[in-house]
Design a protein around this motif. Structure first.
Motif, PDB file in Angstrom:
ATOM      1  N   HIS A   1       7.617 -34.357 -20.445  1.00 30.20           N
ATOM      2  CA  HIS A   1       6.161 -34.480 -20.257  1.00 30.20           C
ATOM      3  C   HIS A   1       5.827 -34.673 -18.775  1.00 30.20           C
ATOM      4  O   HIS A   1       4.905 -34.042 -18.243  1.00 30.20           O
ATOM      5  CB  HIS A   1       5.665 -35.678 -21.079  1.00 30.20           C
ATOM      6  N   LEU A   2       6.588 -35.524 -18.110  1.00 24.76           N
ATOM      7  CA  LEU A   2       6.291 -35.838 -16.702  1.00 24.76           C
ATOM      8  C   LEU A   2       6.761 -34.742 -15.741  1.00 24.76           C
ATOM      9  O   LEU A   2       6.441 -34.790 -14.556  1.00 24.76           O
ATOM     10  CB  LEU A   2       6.904 -37.188 -16.335  1.00 24.76           C
ATOM     11  N   ALA A   3       7.478 -33.766 -16.264  1.00 18.56           N
ATOM     12  CA  ALA A   3       7.883 -32.637 -15.403  1.00 18.56           C
ATOM     13  C   ALA A   3       6.648 -31.867 -14.948  1.00 18.56           C
ATOM     14  O   ALA A   3       6.666 -31.202 -13.920  1.00 18.56           O
ATOM     15  CB  ALA A   3       8.830 -31.718 -16.169  1.00 18.56           C
ATOM     16  N   GLU A   4       5.583 -31.954 -15.717  1.00 17.38           N
ATOM     17  CA  GLU A   4       4.400 -31.129 -15.423  1.00 17.38           C
ATOM     18  C   GLU A   4       3.181 -31.900 -14.958  1.00 17.38           C
ATOM     19  O   GLU A   4       2.103 -31.351 -14.827  1.00 17.38           O
ATOM     20  CB  GLU A   4       4.044 -30.329 -16.682  1.00 17.38           C
ATOM     21  N   ARG A   5       3.301 -33.202 -14.778  1.00 13.72           N
ATOM     22  CA  ARG A   5       2.142 -33.998 -14.352  1.00 13.72           C
ATOM     23  C   ARG A   5       2.641 -35.257 -13.638  1.00 13.72           C
ATOM     24  O   ARG A   5       3.770 -35.691 -13.877  1.00 13.72           O
ATOM     25  CB  ARG A   5       1.232 -34.334 -15.538  1.00 13.72           C
ATOM     26  N   ALA A   6       1.797 -35.819 -12.810  1.00 17.93           N
ATOM     27  CA  ALA A   6       2.208 -36.999 -12.024  1.00 17.93           C
ATOM     28  C   ALA A   6       2.211 -38.269 -12.863  1.00 17.93           C
ATOM     29  O   ALA A   6       3.016 -39.175 -12.649  1.00 17.93           O
ATOM     30  CB  ALA A   6       1.277 -37.161 -10.823  1.00 17.93           C
ATOM     31  N   TYR A   7       1.270 -38.340 -13.813  1.00 16.63           N
ATOM     32  CA  TYR A   7       1.128 -39.536 -14.668  1.00 16.63           C
ATOM     33  C   TYR A   7       1.020 -39.072 -16.116  1.00 16.63           C
ATOM     34  O   TYR A   7       0.830 -37.869 -16.370  1.00 16.63           O
ATOM     35  CB  TYR A   7      -0.126 -40.330 -14.261  1.00 16.63           C
ATOM     36  N   VAL A   8       1.088 -39.999 -17.067  1.00 16.88           N
ATOM     37  CA  VAL A   8       1.194 -39.530 -18.447  1.00 16.88           C
ATOM     38  C   VAL A   8      -0.026 -38.754 -18.932  1.00 16.88           C
ATOM     39  O   VAL A   8       0.099 -37.869 -19.775  1.00 16.88           O
ATOM     40  CB  VAL A   8       1.545 -40.670 -19.448  1.00 16.88           C
ATOM     41  N   ALA A   9      -1.220 -39.051 -18.400  1.00 15.11           N
ATOM     42  CA  ALA A   9      -2.411 -38.353 -18.876  1.00 15.11           C
ATOM     43  C   ALA A   9      -2.899 -37.281 -17.897  1.00 15.11           C
ATOM     44  O   ALA A   9      -4.004 -36.766 -18.039  1.00 15.11           O
ATOM     45  CB  ALA A   9      -3.534 -39.349 -19.157  1.00 15.11           C
ATOM     46  N   GLY A  10      -2.105 -36.964 -16.907  1.00 17.35           N
ATOM     47  CA  GLY A  10      -2.516 -35.934 -15.950  1.00 17.35           C
ATOM     48  C   GLY A  10      -2.127 -36.327 -14.547  1.00 17.35           C
ATOM     49  O   GLY A  10      -1.102 -36.965 -14.339  1.00 17.35           O
ATOM     50  N   ASN A  11      -3.002 -35.969 -13.601  1.00 16.84           N
ATOM     51  CA  ASN A  11      -2.592 -36.235 -12.220  1.00 16.84           C
ATOM     52  C   ASN A  11      -3.142 -37.531 -11.655  1.00 16.84           C
ATOM     53  O   ASN A  11      -2.969 -37.818 -10.480  1.00 16.84           O
ATOM     54  CB  ASN A  11      -2.886 -35.022 -11.337  1.00 16.84           C
ATOM     55  N   GLU A  12      -3.798 -38.318 -12.501  1.00 16.24           N
ATOM     56  CA  GLU A  12      -4.305 -39.631 -12.062  1.00 16.24           C
ATOM     57  C   GLU A  12      -3.659 -40.739 -12.892  1.00 16.24           C
ATOM     58  O   GLU A  12      -3.385 -40.552 -14.082  1.00 16.24           O
ATOM     59  CB  GLU A  12      -5.828 -39.719 -12.245  1.00 16.24           C
ATOM     60  N   PHE A  13      -3.504 -41.891 -12.268  1.00 18.32           N
ATOM     61  CA  PHE A  13      -3.049 -43.091 -12.975  1.00 18.32           C
ATOM     62  C   PHE A  13      -4.139 -43.534 -13.947  1.00 18.32           C
ATOM     63  O   PHE A  13      -5.314 -43.603 -13.573  1.00 18.32           O
ATOM     64  CB  PHE A  13      -2.770 -44.194 -11.941  1.00 18.32           C
ATOM     65  N   THR A  14      -3.771 -43.807 -15.194  1.00 20.86           N
ATOM     66  CA  THR A  14      -4.738 -44.293 -16.199  1.00 20.86           C
ATOM     67  C   THR A  14      -4.112 -45.421 -17.007  1.00 20.86           C
ATOM     68  O   THR A  14      -2.931 -45.742 -16.836  1.00 20.86           O
ATOM     69  CB  THR A  14      -5.138 -43.189 -17.208  1.00 20.86           C
ATOM     70  N   MET A  15      -4.894 -45.941 -17.952  1.00 17.87           N
ATOM     71  CA  MET A  15      -4.383 -46.973 -18.867  1.00 17.87           C
ATOM     72  C   MET A  15      -3.149 -46.485 -19.626  1.00 17.87           C
ATOM     73  O   MET A  15      -2.316 -47.290 -20.044  1.00 17.87           O
ATOM     74  CB  MET A  15      -5.465 -47.390 -19.852  1.00 17.87           C
ATOM     75  N   GLY A  16      -3.028 -45.170 -19.785  1.00 20.63           N
ATOM     76  CA  GLY A  16      -1.886 -44.611 -20.520  1.00 20.63           C
ATOM     77  C   GLY A  16      -0.549 -44.930 -19.894  1.00 20.63           C
ATOM     78  O   GLY A  16       0.482 -44.960 -20.579  1.00 20.63           O
ATOM     79  N   ASP A  17      -0.545 -45.169 -18.578  1.00 18.14           N
ATOM     80  CA  ASP A  17       0.715 -45.468 -17.883  1.00 18.14           C
ATOM     81  C   ASP A  17       1.143 -46.923 -18.056  1.00 18.14           C
ATOM     82  O   ASP A  17       2.290 -47.262 -17.763  1.00 18.14           O
ATOM     83  CB  ASP A  17       0.557 -45.170 -16.385  1.00 18.14           C
ATOM     84  N   ILE A  18       0.219 -47.766 -18.503  1.00 19.05           N
ATOM     85  CA  ILE A  18       0.498 -49.206 -18.463  1.00 19.05           C
ATOM     86  C   ILE A  18       1.576 -49.627 -19.475  1.00 19.05           C
ATOM     87  O   ILE A  18       2.598 -50.195 -19.075  1.00 19.05           O
ATOM     88  CB  ILE A  18      -0.812 -50.018 -18.559  1.00 19.05           C
ATOM     89  N   PRO A  19       1.398 -49.369 -20.773  1.00 12.42           N
ATOM     90  CA  PRO A  19       2.437 -49.840 -21.708  1.00 12.42           C
ATOM     91  C   PRO A  19       3.816 -49.236 -21.422  1.00 12.42           C
ATOM     92  O   PRO A  19       4.822 -49.958 -21.382  1.00 12.42           O
ATOM     93  CB  PRO A  19       1.898 -49.416 -23.070  1.00 12.42           C
ATOM     94  N   ILE A  20       3.858 -47.937 -21.208  1.00 10.70           N
ATOM     95  CA  ILE A  20       5.177 -47.319 -21.011  1.00 10.70           C
ATOM     96  C   ILE A  20       5.767 -47.706 -19.649  1.00 10.70           C
ATOM     97  O   ILE A  20       6.989 -47.829 -19.514  1.00 10.70           O
ATOM     98  CB  ILE A  20       5.105 -45.775 -21.257  1.00 10.70           C
ATOM     99  N   GLY A  21       4.922 -47.975 -18.671  1.00 11.40           N
ATOM    100  CA  GLY A  21       5.441 -48.479 -17.387  1.00 11.40           C
ATOM    101  C   GLY A  21       6.142 -49.820 -17.572  1.00 11.40           C
ATOM    102  O   GLY A  21       7.199 -50.074 -16.971  1.00 11.40           O
ATOM    103  N   CYS A  22       5.560 -50.682 -18.415  1.00 15.12           N
ATOM    104  CA  CYS A  22       6.196 -51.992 -18.686  1.00 15.12           C
ATOM    105  C   CYS A  22       7.542 -51.793 -19.379  1.00 15.12           C
ATOM    106  O   CYS A  22       8.522 -52.494 -19.083  1.00 15.12           O
ATOM    107  CB  CYS A  22       5.295 -52.840 -19.584  1.00 15.12           C
ATOM    108  N   GLY A  23       7.596 -50.817 -20.294  1.00 19.56           N
ATOM    109  CA  GLY A  23       8.849 -50.566 -21.012  1.00 19.56           C
ATOM    110  C   GLY A  23       9.913 -49.989 -20.103  1.00 19.56           C
ATOM    111  O   GLY A  23      11.072 -50.425 -20.134  1.00 19.56           O
ATOM    112  N   VAL A  24       9.531 -49.014 -19.291  1.00 21.20           N
ATOM    113  CA  VAL A  24      10.524 -48.331 -18.444  1.00 21.20           C
ATOM    114  C   VAL A  24      11.049 -49.255 -17.335  1.00 21.20           C
ATOM    115  O   VAL A  24      12.199 -49.125 -16.907  1.00 21.20           O
ATOM    116  CB  VAL A  24       9.952 -46.988 -17.908  1.00 21.20           C
ATOM    117  N   TRP A  25      10.238 -50.212 -16.903  1.00 20.11           N
ATOM    118  CA  TRP A  25      10.767 -51.203 -15.950  1.00 20.11           C
ATOM    119  C   TRP A  25      11.991 -51.905 -16.541  1.00 20.11           C
ATOM    120  O   TRP A  25      13.012 -52.125 -15.890  1.00 20.11           O
ATOM    121  CB  TRP A  25       9.700 -52.229 -15.559  1.00 20.11           C
TER     122      TRP A  25
END
Ligand SMILES: N[C@@H](CCC(=O)N[C@@H](CS)C(=O)NCC(=O)O)C(=O)O
Length: 207
Positions: free
Chosen positions: A146-170
């Motif tokens: 999914h991230l091969a084609e976009r900078a953040y999970v919902a597109g090219n901007e940071f959104t709330m969508g990055d928050i839960p999975i960012g906590c997990g991937v840390w």
């Protein structure tokens, strides 16, 4: 002042804390859960019948539990157009990866995290740890493509969508385990790591 109940080493508590730090809103965090107890008291159960953390309480007494619901609420209230995408399809994408973190990613990584970080060495279950490590690699492949084609999970901007999975991937990157390279996930994570709010609320030693 807005209150977040929950110990600061909890993945689910870190989600609203990171969100609040992004928003620059004042809040008070109160210890609860784990060694702090509190969650089984009648007063806490009245706020959150699950007896889990986090729980958010606003000034006027509005109470909300479920970490992703709290992040969505805060983003919608305070950051429409940035953390809370206005475009329905962008928002659906953010929502999807929030749900995926809860339903797919966290169940995969939790056993290896819990064994290494929260379980005395003599009591660990090596088979469960290995199965969890392999399952996390398997599901991370989805995030990688999914991230091969976009900078953040919902597109090219940071959104709330990055928050839960960012906590997990840390947690995935901070655990002393063998991991294959996931270059797109790593690039995305490096972007997150440039955010002071993420470093403050999430990128702390695992305990
Ligand atoms: N689905 C809930 C799960 C909450 C949850 O499982 N919280 C854990 C901490 S990560 C908890 O409260 N564990 C018991 C404790 O800390 O005493 C959410 O996302 O808020």
């Amino acid at each position: 002042m807005l209150v977040i109940w929950g110990r600061d080493n909890s993945v689910n508590v870190q989600k609203p804390l990171w969100c609040l730090e992004e928003l620059g809103l004042p809040y008070e965090r109160r210890d609860a859960g784990g060694a702090f107890g509190v969650v089984d008291t009648p007063a806490y159960r009245k706020l959150n019948p699950n007896g889990l953390v986090p729980t958010m309480v606003e000034d006027d007494g509005f109470v909300l539990w479920e970490s992703n619901a709290i992040v969505r609420y805060l983003a919608a209230k305070h950051a429409p157009g940035t953390l809370w995408p206005i475009d329905l399809r962008v928002r659906a994408e953010a929502d999807r990866w929030m749900d995926w973190q809860n339903m797919v990613y966290w169940p995969a990584i939790r056993p290896v995290f819990w064994n290494i970080v929260r379980t005395p060495e003599a009591d660990r279950d090596p088979a469960a740890m290995e199965a969890s490590r392999l399952q996390t690699i398997e599901v991370t492949r989805m995030l990688e493509s999914h991230l091969a084609e976009r900078a953040y999970v919902a597109g090219n901007e940071f959104t709330m969508g990055d928050i839960p999975i960012g906590c997990g991937v840390w947690r995935w990157f901070a655990l002393p385990i063998e991991r294959p390279a996931f270059p797109h996930v790593e690039r995305w994570f490096d972007r997150l790591a440039q955010r002071p709010a993420f470093r403050k609320a999430v990128m702390q030693p695992l305990t």
